[in-house]
Design an enzyme around this catalytic site. Structure first.
Site, short mmCIF file in Angstrom:
data_model
loop_
_atom_site.label_atom_id
_atom_site.label_comp_id
_atom_site.label_asym_id
_atom_site.label_seq_id
_atom_site.Cartn_x
_atom_site.Cartn_y
_atom_site.Cartn_z
CE LYS A 17 66.13 -43.84 -33.98
NZ LYS A 17 64.96 -43.00 -34.26
CB THR A 18 68.34 -40.46 -28.55
OG1 THR A 18 68.78 -40.65 -29.89
CG2 THR A 18 69.46 -39.82 -27.74
CG HIS A 37 67.02 -45.64 -38.09
ND1 HIS A 37 65.81 -44.99 -38.18
CD2 HIS A 37 67.88 -44.75 -37.57
CE1 HIS A 37 65.95 -43.75 -37.73
NE2 HIS A 37 67.18 -43.58 -37.36
CE LYS A 41 70.08 -41.52 -39.21
NZ LYS A 41 69.46 -40.63 -38.34
CG ASP A 43 70.29 -42.72 -35.15
OD1 ASP A 43 69.07 -42.79 -34.93
OD2 ASP A 43 70.76 -42.27 -36.20
CB SER A 74 62.89 -38.64 -36.68
OG SER A 74 63.48 -37.57 -36.02
NE ARG A 103 68.15 -34.14 -34.10
CZ ARG A 103 67.74 -35.41 -34.19
NH1 ARG A 103 68.37 -36.36 -33.51
NH2 ARG A 103 66.72 -35.74 -34.94
NE ARG A 113 67.95 -37.53 -42.01
CZ ARG A 113 67.01 -38.05 -42.78
NH1 ARG A 113 67.23 -38.19 -44.08
NH2 ARG A 113 65.87 -38.45 -42.27
P1 ATP Z 1 66.03 -39.42 -34.15
O1 ATP Z 1 65.99 -40.62 -35.06
O2 ATP Z 1 65.61 -38.17 -34.86
O3 ATP Z 1 67.33 -39.27 -33.44
P2 ATP Z 1 64.85 -40.54 -31.70
O4 ATP Z 1 64.01 -41.74 -31.97
O5 ATP Z 1 66.19 -40.75 -31.15
O6 ATP Z 1 64.86 -39.62 -33.03
P3 ATP Z 1 64.46 -38.96 -29.34
O7 ATP Z 1 65.61 -38.05 -29.57
O8 ATP Z 1 64.63 -39.99 -28.29
O9 ATP Z 1 64.01 -39.62 -30.71
O10 ATP Z 1 63.20 -38.06 -29.08
C1 ATP Z 1 62.10 -38.36 -28.28
C2 ATP Z 1 61.57 -37.04 -27.74
O11 ATP Z 1 60.29 -37.21 -27.16
C3 ATP Z 1 62.47 -36.49 -26.65
O12 ATP Z 1 62.52 -35.08 -26.79
C4 ATP Z 1 61.75 -36.92 -25.37
O13 ATP Z 1 62.01 -36.06 -24.29
C5 ATP Z 1 60.30 -36.81 -25.80
N1 ATP Z 1 59.34 -37.69 -25.08
C6 ATP Z 1 58.24 -37.26 -24.43
N2 ATP Z 1 57.52 -38.28 -23.94
C7 ATP Z 1 58.16 -39.41 -24.30
C8 ATP Z 1 57.89 -40.81 -24.09
N3 ATP Z 1 56.82 -41.23 -23.44
N4 ATP Z 1 58.78 -41.71 -24.60
C9 ATP Z 1 59.85 -41.29 -25.30
N5 ATP Z 1 60.15 -39.98 -25.54
C10 ATP Z 1 59.32 -39.05 -25.03
MN MN Z 2 68.10 -40.24 -31.82
#
Ligand code: ATP
Ligand code: MN
Length: 528
Positions: A236-237, A213, A194, A251, A232, A316, A51
């Site tokens: 979360k995901t 969020h 977004k 999200d 980010s 992604r 973004r």
């Molecule tokens: P966005 O808002 O950009 O979508 P997000 O909060 O959804 O971000 P995720 O897509 O879940 O973030 O990314 C977390 C990343 O960190 C993943 O690639 C995951 O494999 C990695 N990871 C490594 N160790 C951990 C952990 N202990 N807990 C969570 N995620 C981990």
């Molecule tokens: Mn996410």
């Protein structure tokens, strides 16, 4: 289809086609597109692979002037300049041979859902929003009527740098009063999702519904609902996709007096270092219909290399939520029982899990802390703190206190518990013994929260941050739970904790005027 109301005169309008049609057109007309061996559509977003928050503008009309949190997040744009960009976008779109229209909904609760129309040139953008919006049934599509909100995606065409207020060749402009969003100069698809989130962040609080969020999932019992807030990359995901729970969304959610509902019809997962072993739910969602953005793949075998970051670290996958086998359709749930704040603490100070009092929960929600490791030329790495109000300041429309007050009130009413979970560095400073906590350990911690096993666990109080740290957690080695003990040098830990505490306090200064003493005092205690 007549789009003259939107100043679009292109004759060949393709409305809500099947994913297969998007595939065919991507391969025919959109260079760089390819089909992976999994069946996913590989696409390229061009120069911008994330973004562009500095290029986002919100139109300052008289109706919203007194409501919006103006500043770096919501940079004001005047109505005349919006018209120039709008015209520029439609003029460009009108030169195209064919355009895609995607009509869909934002918000799974029919009482609050928004009718959204996307007008886009690239099949990639069409399929992306087919996945991310809630897909209407044939009947709903037939009776769709006029949309509440229209996105004009002219991302291939630049903004004019000489247009007043433009700071680059990209401009993402939201006009709440007109119900329109214009995209120029960026083809990163995440801007559209977004953008719609931003609109919901404006509209929902007006109806006394809290927009958030966060991701959400539900356990076997319908009253076992959890929300995961976090910036980010904090998880979360990843953490909401859990084989033992039903996914509500990854999200964007709203919390009304009836419970929680997802805003979106799909997920948008990071795929960097993705593996079937560690994240089977997400890995298996990558199939025909999934959009794979900016990943590398082998030209012969069409196998995707998720470790390939040659285009960007921000690779992604976008897929409809039902591609996650245990998703819950419709994506609605009851009131949350546990609220989990995820943070990636690159300082290695915050414990893997801590329990927050209601005041501490508000303090951390308003702070919205995470940190990354910034490399310097010398190869020295220093953590860099980010504070982003409500764990998503970039999408807020009203001042943060509006969302914080609503969350506090809802948590109180529904007795929700709050937890802070560090998914980042632990066991030492980054590069000095500290490493990212194992995903397996984080999952075990989250399971323990869901199962209520940390509710009555023994805890110790953190001296700086004041929250309570469980000393035992099933399936997690106890020695990692208290960072002061897991660091090889406790003095170094104390110094680092002071450093982080001071950053928290400095950041919170700007919220002091509108915060109660209870919340201010729930922050870290540092020596002067
Ligand atoms: P966005 O808002 O950009 O979508 P997000 O909060 O959804 O971000 P995720 O897509 O879940 O973030 O990314 C977390 C990343 O960190 C993943 O690639 C995951 O494999 C990695 N990871 C490594 N160790 C951990 C952990 N202990 N807990 C969570 N995620 C981990
Ligand atoms: Mn996410």
């Amino acid at each position: 289809m007549d789009l003259s109301k939107h100043k679009i005169s292109v004759e060949n309008i393709i409305r809500n086609p099947a994913p297969a049609k998007f595939y065919e057109d991507a391969i025919k007309f959109d260079p760089g597109s390819a089909v992976a061996d999994s069946g996913a559509l590989v696409v390229r977003s061009g120069k911008r692979t994330g973004r562009s928050p500095a290029d986002k503008r919100v139109v300052k009309t008289s109706g919203v002037e007194k409501e919006v949190w103006w500043g770096n997040v919501n940079i004001a744009l005047d109505e005349h300049t919006f018209s120039i960009n709008h015209q520029r976008a439609t003029d460009y779109l009108n030169t195209r041979e064919r355009l895609y229209v995607i009509d869909g909904f934002a918000g799974w609760d029919p009482n609050y859902r928004l009718k959204v129309r996307i007008i886009a040139e690239r099949p990639y953008h069409g399929l992306f929003m087919h996945n991310m919006l809630i897909r209407p049934t044939a009947e709903e599509l037939e009776n769709f009527g006029e949309p509440d909100f229209v996105v004009y995606n002219a991302g291939k065409f630049p903004a004019n740098r000489f247009t007043e207020g433009m700071t680059s060749d990209a401009s993402v402009d939201v006009n709440f009063e007109k119900g329109e969003m214009v995209i120029l100069g960026t083809e990163y698809a995440g801007e559209m999702k977004k953008g719609i989130f931003t609109v919901m962040h404006y509209l929902m609080p007006k109806k006394d519904v809290l927009s958030m969020h966060c991701s959400a999932n539900e356990g076997e019992k319908p009253e076992d609902v959890a929300l995961f807030f976090g910036l980010s990359g904090t998880g979360k995901t990843t953490l909401s996709a859990d084989k033992s729970r039903k996914l509500i969304g990854d999200d964007e959610h709203c919390w009304s007096e009836d419970g929680v509902f997802n805003i979106e019809g799909g997920c948008y997962a990071k795929t960097i270092n993705l593996s079937e072993e560690k994240e089977p739910e997400i890995y298996n969602a990558i199939k025909f219909g999934t959009v794979l953005e900016n990943v590398g793949y082998d030209a012969n075998t069409r196998k995707v290399d998720y470790d390939d970051v040659s285009i960007t670290q921000n690779t992604r996958a976008s897929y409809p939520i039902d591609f996650i086998s245990n998703s819950k359709i419709p994506c609605t749930a009851g009131h949350p029982k546990n609220i989990i704040f995820l943070t990636y603490d690159a300082f290695g100070v915050l414990p893997p899990v801590s329990k927050l009092s209601p005041e501490q929960a508000m303090y951390h929600f308003i702070s919205g802390y995470t940190a990354k490791v910034a490399g310097t030329e010398m190869g020295v790495t220093e953590p860099e703190a980010t504070f982003s109000a409500c764990f998503g300041a970039a999408f807020l429309v009203w001042p943060p206190s509006k969302y914080a007050e609503m969350l506090a009130e809802k948590m109180r009413t529904h007795n929700a518990k709050a937890w802070l979970v560090n998914t980042g560095i632990t066991g030492g400073a980054y590069g000095k013994g500290g490493e990212r906590i194992n995903l397996k350990n984080t999952r075990a911690i989250i399971n323990a929260i869901h199962e209520g096993k940390l509710d009555d666990a023994d805890t110790v109080q953190d001296e700086v941050f004041g929250f309570r740290i469980p000393t035992n957690c099933p399936e997690v080695p106890s020695e990692i739970l208290q960072p002061r003990n897991s660091w090889s040098n406790a003095d170094e830990y104390d110094a680092q904790a002071q450093k982080l505490g001071k950053l928290f306090r400095k950041n919170f200064d700007k919220y002091k005027a509108e915060s109660s003493d209870e919340i201010i005092n729930a922050g870290p205690k540092v020596s002067d």
